[in-house]
Design a protein around this motif. Structure first.
Motif, PDB file in Angstrom:
ATOM      1  N   ASP A   1      76.623  18.192 -12.728  1.00  0.00           N
ATOM      2  CA  ASP A   1      78.076  18.278 -12.844  1.00  0.00           C
ATOM      3  C   ASP A   1      78.504  19.544 -13.581  1.00  0.00           C
ATOM      4  O   ASP A   1      79.461  20.217 -13.173  1.00  0.00           O
ATOM      5  CB  ASP A   1      78.636  17.040 -13.556  1.00  0.00           C
ATOM      6  N   LEU A   2      77.807  19.883 -14.656  1.00  0.00           N
ATOM      7  CA  LEU A   2      78.123  21.092 -15.411  1.00  0.00           C
ATOM      8  C   LEU A   2      77.946  22.338 -14.550  1.00  0.00           C
ATOM      9  O   LEU A   2      78.810  23.221 -14.531  1.00  0.00           O
ATOM     10  CB  LEU A   2      77.230  21.178 -16.647  1.00  0.00           C
ATOM     11  N   LEU A   3      76.853  22.424 -13.819  1.00  0.00           N
ATOM     12  CA  LEU A   3      76.598  23.574 -12.951  1.00  0.00           C
ATOM     13  C   LEU A   3      77.639  23.678 -11.843  1.00  0.00           C
ATOM     14  O   LEU A   3      78.134  24.770 -11.546  1.00  0.00           O
ATOM     15  CB  LEU A   3      75.188  23.501 -12.362  1.00  0.00           C
ATOM     16  N   GLN A   4      77.979  22.556 -11.246  1.00  0.00           N
ATOM     17  CA  GLN A   4      78.985  22.600 -10.183  1.00  0.00           C
ATOM     18  C   GLN A   4      80.323  23.079 -10.735  1.00  0.00           C
ATOM     19  O   GLN A   4      80.989  23.918 -10.130  1.00  0.00           O
ATOM     20  CB  GLN A   4      79.123  21.240  -9.506  1.00  0.00           C
ATOM     21  N   ALA A   5      80.705  22.560 -11.903  1.00  0.00           N
ATOM     22  CA  ALA A   5      81.980  22.967 -12.513  1.00  0.00           C
ATOM     23  C   ALA A   5      81.973  24.459 -12.871  1.00  0.00           C
ATOM     24  O   ALA A   5      83.024  25.112 -12.831  1.00  0.00           O
ATOM     25  CB  ALA A   5      82.256  22.125 -13.757  1.00  0.00           C
ATOM     26  N   ALA A   6      80.798  24.992 -13.169  1.00  0.00           N
ATOM     27  CA  ALA A   6      80.687  26.413 -13.534  1.00  0.00           C
ATOM     28  C   ALA A   6      80.686  27.324 -12.312  1.00  0.00           C
ATOM     29  O   ALA A   6      80.728  28.544 -12.457  1.00  0.00           O
ATOM     30  CB  ALA A   6      79.422  26.633 -14.352  1.00  0.00           C
ATOM     31  N   GLY A   7      80.611  26.745 -11.109  1.00  0.00           N
ATOM     32  CA  GLY A   7      80.622  27.553  -9.898  1.00  0.00           C
ATOM     33  C   GLY A   7      79.255  27.862  -9.329  1.00  0.00           C
ATOM     34  O   GLY A   7      79.107  28.739  -8.470  1.00  0.00           O
ATOM     35  N   ALA A   8      78.225  27.161  -9.776  1.00  0.00           N
ATOM     36  CA  ALA A   8      76.848  27.464  -9.386  1.00  0.00           C
ATOM     37  C   ALA A   8      76.539  27.206  -7.913  1.00  0.00           C
ATOM     38  O   ALA A   8      75.502  27.661  -7.426  1.00  0.00           O
ATOM     39  CB  ALA A   8      75.868  26.682 -10.265  1.00  0.00           C
ATOM     40  N   LEU A   9      77.425  26.524  -7.198  1.00  0.00           N
ATOM     41  CA  LEU A   9      77.202  26.362  -5.757  1.00  0.00           C
ATOM     42  C   LEU A   9      77.156  27.714  -5.051  1.00  0.00           C
ATOM     43  O   LEU A   9      76.521  27.852  -4.009  1.00  0.00           O
ATOM     44  CB  LEU A   9      78.283  25.481  -5.131  1.00  0.00           C
ATOM     45  N   GLU A  10      77.793  28.710  -5.644  1.00  0.00           N
ATOM     46  CA  GLU A  10      77.846  30.064  -5.056  1.00  0.00           C
ATOM     47  C   GLU A  10      76.782  30.996  -5.634  1.00  0.00           C
ATOM     48  O   GLU A  10      76.683  32.143  -5.217  1.00  0.00           O
ATOM     49  CB  GLU A  10      79.234  30.676  -5.289  1.00  0.00           C
ATOM     50  N   TRP A  11      75.992  30.528  -6.584  1.00  0.00           N
ATOM     51  CA  TRP A  11      75.022  31.381  -7.260  1.00  0.00           C
ATOM     52  C   TRP A  11      73.650  31.293  -6.604  1.00  0.00           C
ATOM     53  O   TRP A  11      73.296  30.273  -6.006  1.00  0.00           O
ATOM     54  CB  TRP A  11      74.881  30.988  -8.722  1.00  0.00           C
ATOM     55  N   SER A  12      72.852  32.336  -6.809  1.00  0.00           N
ATOM     56  CA  SER A  12      71.453  32.313  -6.367  1.00  0.00           C
ATOM     57  C   SER A  12      70.638  31.469  -7.338  1.00  0.00           C
ATOM     58  O   SER A  12      71.090  31.141  -8.449  1.00  0.00           O
ATOM     59  CB  SER A  12      70.885  33.734  -6.339  1.00  0.00           C
TER      60      SER A  12
END
Length: 176
Positions: A27-38
């Motif tokens: 949840d933290l990663l998704q909220a930080a925008g990590a879906l777009e990160w490598s």
């Protein structure tokens, strides 16, 4: 088949080592925008922003990618697949690695690279189908030396079973 990482990385161990559960990290990663990160961006961010140990950051990143980005178990960040197994081989570190190496060389020929002075000595082969095989000797224990075999750059998930069978056959031959 290879299990998802959250089945191999226990919830209690995750929370004890990182302060969060699998779901909380996702949840933290998704909220930080990590879906777009490598993959690397995610792992580096966890270390830099949350002081996560680099080993745990890799596990958290793979778990996130499997749960939220569709990465399959055994799939690498580049889209290829890999399998690995570790077995204890009698003898000290370089002798155990030499026994495994001899069996692999009888099947695939000479290695293309080695680093026997590394903290974890390793020997590598390029296989004819574009895959790679690596044998690495870990710290010896009372019963011998754990040796890890990894076959990587497999083209798809279906190739993983045959690769696992090949690794098992190598270890069985060494044990004889």
């Amino acid at each position: 088949m290879v299990d998802r990482i959250d089945r191999n990385m226990g919830a209690e161990a995750m929370r004890a080592a990182t302060g969060r559960s699998h779901v909380e990290w996702r949840d933290l990663l998704q909220a930080a925008g990590a879906l777009e990160w490598s993959h690397r961006q995610i792992a580096d961010w966890l270390v830099a922003e949350h002081a996560v140990d680099p080993w745990w950051s890799q596990g958290i990143t793979v778990d996130f990618e499997q749960d939220r980005k569709g990465r399959l178990p055994g799939q690498q960040a580049d889209g290829t697949f890999s399998v690995s197994q570790t077995r204890t081989v009698p003898g000290e570190r370089l002798a155990a690695l030499a026994a495994v190496r001899a069996e692999i060389e009888s099947r695939y020929g000479a290695s293309h690279g080695e680093n026997l002075a590394a903290a974890q000595p390793v020997v590598r082969w390029r296989l004819g189908d574009g895959t790679r095989l690596a044998a690495a000797a870990q710290q010896p224990n009372r019963s011998g030396t754990p040796v890890n075999l990894t076959i990587e750059r497999l083209s798809d998930a279906a190739a993983m079973e045959a690769a696992k069978d090949e690794i098992a056959a190598i270890f069985a031959a060494v044990a004889r």
